[in-house]
Design a protein around this motif. Structure first.
Motif, short mmCIF file in Angstrom:
data_model
loop_
_atom_site.label_atom_id
_atom_site.label_comp_id
_atom_site.label_asym_id
_atom_site.label_seq_id
_atom_site.Cartn_x
_atom_site.Cartn_y
_atom_site.Cartn_z
N UNK A 71 6.22 29.92 9.29
CA UNK A 71 5.97 28.69 8.56
C UNK A 71 5.55 27.52 9.43
N UNK A 72 5.99 27.50 10.70
CA UNK A 72 5.64 26.40 11.59
C UNK A 72 4.55 26.80 12.58
N UNK A 73 3.95 27.95 12.36
CA UNK A 73 2.92 28.46 13.28
C UNK A 73 1.60 27.77 13.00
N UNK A 74 1.04 27.11 14.01
CA UNK A 74 -0.25 26.43 13.86
C UNK A 74 -1.38 27.42 13.60
N UNK A 75 -1.11 28.69 13.78
CA UNK A 75 -2.09 29.73 13.51
C UNK A 75 -2.61 29.66 12.08
N UNK A 76 -1.76 29.26 11.16
CA UNK A 76 -2.13 29.22 9.75
C UNK A 76 -3.29 28.24 9.49
N UNK A 77 -3.45 27.26 10.36
CA UNK A 77 -4.52 26.27 10.19
C UNK A 77 -5.89 26.88 10.44
N UNK A 78 -5.95 28.02 11.12
CA UNK A 78 -7.22 28.63 11.47
C UNK A 78 -7.52 29.88 10.64
N UNK A 79 -6.63 30.22 9.70
CA UNK A 79 -6.83 31.41 8.87
C UNK A 79 -7.40 30.99 7.52
N UNK A 80 -8.63 31.40 7.18
CA UNK A 80 -9.20 31.05 5.88
C UNK A 80 -8.32 31.57 4.75
N UNK A 81 -7.99 30.71 3.81
CA UNK A 81 -7.19 31.14 2.66
C UNK A 81 -7.37 30.16 1.52
N UNK A 82 -7.03 30.62 0.33
CA UNK A 82 -7.08 29.76 -0.86
C UNK A 82 -5.67 29.36 -1.24
N UNK A 83 -5.43 28.07 -1.34
CA UNK A 83 -4.10 27.59 -1.73
C UNK A 83 -3.72 28.08 -3.12
N UNK A 84 -4.72 28.23 -3.97
CA UNK A 84 -4.47 28.67 -5.34
C UNK A 84 -3.81 30.05 -5.38
N UNK A 85 -4.14 30.88 -4.40
CA UNK A 85 -3.64 32.26 -4.38
C UNK A 85 -2.50 32.47 -3.38
N UNK A 86 -2.28 31.52 -2.49
CA UNK A 86 -1.33 31.70 -1.39
C UNK A 86 0.06 31.18 -1.74
N UNK A 87 1.02 31.55 -0.91
CA UNK A 87 2.42 31.09 -1.06
C UNK A 87 2.81 30.37 0.22
N UNK A 88 2.88 29.04 0.22
CA UNK A 88 3.14 28.29 1.46
C UNK A 88 4.53 28.52 2.04
N UNK A 89 5.49 28.91 1.20
CA UNK A 89 6.85 29.14 1.71
C UNK A 89 7.48 30.36 1.05
N UNK A 90 7.36 31.49 1.73
CA UNK A 90 8.13 32.66 1.36
C UNK A 90 9.53 32.44 1.93
N UNK A 91 10.50 33.22 1.55
CA UNK A 91 11.86 33.03 2.05
C UNK A 91 12.43 34.34 2.55
N UNK A 92 12.82 34.36 3.83
CA UNK A 92 13.52 35.50 4.41
C UNK A 92 14.99 35.15 4.54
#
Length: 386
Positions: free
Chosen positions: A333-354
């Motif tokens: 969740x805090x990985x800056x890597x996510x900023x460089x991965x193309x994705x659609x917010x409409x389809x994504x889940x910003x916070x999964x829970x482990x």
């Protein structure tokens, strides 16, 4: 009115397969206000864990009716630095209870029986993943069964469409041999949380399509990483798992915004193709997906390398797969890597829970310490557990 006795036992393919598939069809997956995903296991209800080192499925019967199922797998992973500190973990997944038999304690009974199996195999920690806003799941595991919030990774999803991405001419992409990929993972990711001790088995699995690296063209002479010394100043790598060979997904319900966008984008694409509006694929029929795992980057230009690899995987899915509709990955969740991965917010889940639970008394203190530590930057998500 009283209920009959719930019987929990191991899954028997011969007598349970059809009944488990029927239960899966009756159980939705996903937050009610977002989407319902239905899973088609292609005749193998245990397919999601079959590639794990150890696995088990349990079923619950009530008055001879199959009313619940649960799956679990066991492996060795890194849970804290340094990487020599390995732990045996049990993953809880696929908990389903028939809609008409919920709130009867069937779910908690299945989890407890699975934990007994974990304990008999010397497992240190049990863990599970759910949507952060899945209140029923959080109440069961956290409030009732003693699990604690551990990490909140992000699930990033990008649709696959007919438009191919252009690969920058100044970026070199090369597929690694399995031995090369294995060595790189041990060298750069062995201390990553939940890094699997049997990474070699994952890379050699037929569902793993390969591992690729991207780096600036012409920056190195010779093979990438040869002799453990030749590395460019900036590079990235990723492996790809073909989850669609195991099971298919189908959308059962979608937000109005998603439906409107799908219809409008198709109309615009048909009558005004010059706009090149990205279209959402048809998710209402069974589809497969690629899962990107083991993503790692090094250097100041590594963000560009990550984006290029993601675009490469998209193009590969569009040309080599008949039914791959989305590319999925999961990162810390805090990985800056996510900023460089193309994705659609409409389809994504910003916070999964482990969530995790210590199954040994001597591990409870360690787990408390782990939950107090800020999330590490990197998190390894095993493609066998997607």
């Amino acid at each position: 009115m009283g209920y009959g006795e719930v019987i929990t036992r191991s899954y028997d393919r011969q007598i349970d397969r059809a009944r488990v598939e029927d239960l899966e069809r009756r159980c939705e997956v996903g937050p009610a206000e977002r989407v319902f995903l239905f899973t088609d296991t292609l005749g193998d209800p245990i397919c999601r864990i079959r590639n794990s080192p150890m696995y088990k499925m349990l079923v619950a019967e009530l008055d001879r009716e199959l009313v619940g199922v649960i799956q679990g797998s066991i492996k060795q992973v890194t849970v804290q630095k340094p990487h020599e500190d390995l732990a045996k973990v049990g993953y809880v997944l696929g908990l389903r209870v028939a809609p008409l038999h919920r709130r009867k304690g069937i779910g908690s009974s299945l989890v407890c029986k699975l934990e007994e199996w974990f304990t008999s195999n010397d497992v240190d920690y049990a863990y599970m993943a759910t949507e952060k806003d899945n209140e029923a799941s959080v109440k069961l595991f956290v409030n009732k069964l003693g699990y604690v919030n551990f990490r909140t990774p992000a699930i990033l999803v990008h649709p696959v469409n007919n438009r191919m991405f252009h690969t920058p001419s100044n970026v070199q992409i090369r597929k690694l041999r399995i031995e090369e990929a294995e060595n790189l993972y041990y060298k750069f990711m062995a201390s990553t949380e939940f890094f699997p001790y049997d990474i070699g088995n994952i890379l050699r699995n037929k569902l793993s399509l390969g591992t690729w690296v991207a780096y600036p063209r012409g920056e190195i002479v010779g093979e990438f990483g040869s002799n453990g010394q030749i590395f460019p100043k900036s590079w990235a790598m990723v492996s790809v798992w073909n989850s669609g060979e195991l099971f298919k997904l189908r959308l059962g319900k979608a937000p109005l915004s998603c439906l409107l966008y799908t219809k409008s984008s198709k109309l615009i694409d048909k009558f005004l193709p010059c706009f090149k509006l990205p279209a959402i694929p048809d998710f209402y029929h069974p589809f497969g997906f690629y899962f990107m795992y083991g993503m790692h980057r090094e250097g100041p230009l590594s963000g560009k390398m990550v984006r290029t690899l993601c675009q490469f995987v998209h193009n590969m899915a569009g040309t080599k797969s008949k039914d791959c509709k989305v590319i999925v990955t999961e990162v810390g969740g805090s990985d800056a890597l996510r900023l460089h991965i193309p994705h659609w917010k409409l389809l994504s889940c910003p916070e999964d829970l482990w969530c995790m639970k210590a199954l040994k008394n001597e591990k409870k203190k360690t787990l408390r310490e782990l939950t107090k530590i800020p999330p590490t930057i990197a998190l390894f998500v095993d493609p066998r557990e997607v």
